[in-house]
Design an enzyme around this catalytic site. Sequence first.
Site, PDB file in Angstrom:
ATOM      1  N   SER A  41       0.797  -1.231   0.000  1.00 54.24           N
ATOM      2  CA  SER A  41       0.000   0.000   0.000  1.00 54.24           C
ATOM      3  C   SER A  41       0.828   1.279   0.000  1.00 54.24           C
ATOM      4  O   SER A  41       0.250   2.374  -0.012  1.00 54.24           O
ATOM      5  CB  SER A  41      -0.946   0.012   1.204  1.00 54.24           C
ATOM      6  OG  SER A  41      -1.972  -0.935   1.016  1.00 54.24           O
ATOM      7  N   SER A  90      -5.330   3.416   4.775  1.00 53.77           N
ATOM      8  CA  SER A  90      -5.000   2.481   3.698  1.00 53.77           C
ATOM      9  C   SER A  90      -6.236   1.694   3.232  1.00 53.77           C
ATOM     10  O   SER A  90      -6.179   0.483   3.008  1.00 53.77           O
ATOM     11  CB  SER A  90      -3.900   1.509   4.154  1.00 53.77           C
ATOM     12  OG  SER A  90      -3.222   0.986   3.038  1.00 53.77           O
ATOM     13  N   LYS A 150       2.881   6.618   5.485  1.00 52.81           N
ATOM     14  CA  LYS A 150       2.123   5.604   4.754  1.00 52.81           C
ATOM     15  C   LYS A 150       2.645   4.234   5.131  1.00 52.81           C
ATOM     16  O   LYS A 150       3.849   3.987   5.114  1.00 52.81           O
ATOM     17  CB  LYS A 150       2.237   5.789   3.234  1.00 52.81           C
ATOM     18  CG  LYS A 150       1.304   4.869   2.466  1.00 52.81           C
ATOM     19  CD  LYS A 150      -0.144   5.293   2.676  1.00 52.81           C
ATOM     20  CE  LYS A 150      -1.126   4.193   2.350  1.00 52.81           C
ATOM     21  NZ  LYS A 150      -1.199   3.140   3.381  1.00 52.81           N
ATOM     22  N   LYS A 182      -0.196   3.777  -2.598  1.00 50.61           N
ATOM     23  CA  LYS A 182      -1.249   4.797  -2.502  1.00 50.61           C
ATOM     24  C   LYS A 182      -0.713   6.231  -2.483  1.00 50.61           C
ATOM     25  O   LYS A 182      -1.464   7.168  -2.750  1.00 50.61           O
ATOM     26  CB  LYS A 182      -2.107   4.522  -1.271  1.00 50.61           C
ATOM     27  CG  LYS A 182      -2.918   3.221  -1.357  1.00 50.61           C
ATOM     28  CD  LYS A 182      -3.794   3.038  -0.139  1.00 50.61           C
ATOM     29  CE  LYS A 182      -4.665   1.785  -0.249  1.00 50.61           C
ATOM     30  NZ  LYS A 182      -3.910   0.530  -0.156  1.00 50.61           N
TER      31      LYS A 182
END
Length: 413
Positions: free
Chosen positions: A195, A252, A358, A198
């Site tokens: 992820s 996420s 993140k 993203k």
Amino acid sequence: MNKVVAFLFGLVCFSSQSFAATVPKPYVPDEPVVVVKSKPVVKPAVKPVAKPVVKKVAAVKKTVKKTVKKTTKKPVSVAKAGKVKPLSATKTTKPATKLALNSTQRLNKYSRTQKKVKSRQLAKNAGHKSASISSRAHAPVKSSLAANTPPARVNTIPMTSGSPFLDSNAALIMNANTGRMVYGKNAARRTPIASITKLMTAMVVLDAKLSMDQPITITNADVDRVKRSSSRLEIGTTLSRYDTMWLALMSSENRAAHSLARTYPGGKGAFIAAMNRKARALGMRNTVFYDSTGLNKNNTSTAADLALMVQAAYRYPQIRQLSTSTEHDIISASGRQLHYQNSNALVREGAWDIELSKTGYIKEAGRCLVMVADVQNKPMVMVFLNAGAPSGRINDARNLKSWLERQPVKQLG
């Protein structure tokens, strides 16, 4: 008469033997004199041997020849001053200019030669090798620069003696403003990034300058059919593009990230193409994207490339704000209020000054984390990939932050 002749003959023989016994023998050394080039040997002065007046008697010549043969192994000649030198006419006699090397000396000489050859070979190989994350220096970059400005390329990783042990298989620390790399571990190793994808999804959405107030409805097309992961975002839930990106960055949310690509002008295919173009523009030469969520294991990159991506995302105020918020509430399609939290425990704790965050996880990628955290008043990009334990990436971040705080400020760029 016969007796007189015999007497005279005996007298002559006796005189010859007595005379031969009194002839002085020439000086002959035991071995030829050895001359060493590095240390010239001064030959001792030899008193000249006077030439005796000798009658040419065959017996005397034979005696001298026999004496020379017995006392020398090599033929020598007697000079006028009594000095001895090898006969130049003898082909088998080599000039005595070097001493013979024994086995230890030969071994030492061989070792020295081998070391020289190996050093030259290593230098040659080093000249041909090209670091995959070297020569990436551009002008220093500030966070206030425009979002579409190319980020500063990272420099070669310096020596990191005394750095802590990390659970992550790949990691990198870089100054977000200057691009100076402070720490690296397997920074050029390519691996799935889950992820972390993203961040690129959010940049492509913002670069398109789409309306952030436009409503986006979650549909059945947004359901994960790759990893079959669960989601609290019900089908039919309608959110603004801004809220959808908020959930994708902060917690996420995979359905939210997929819907951002689906509603992009041209659809998902155009969105993925835009992601890869953005990666090329940022200099991410070892990165490829196949979806907008990171559920696809073929989304791969390196720590060095992700540092460039994080550095670029750091220029977007919306990404900094949304990715570091601790919580956000939405209303689902069924009318229920859903409470979402940040997936990064360090952000939730609030002890760090984190400006971007993140997380990511799929089985193939392991536990991943990227951040921009303030260390000694400098924004430091932190990339941790493929940690094994659930808490591995967080512990790695804590250990490296403590290590950075012990370094001189100038070392942090």
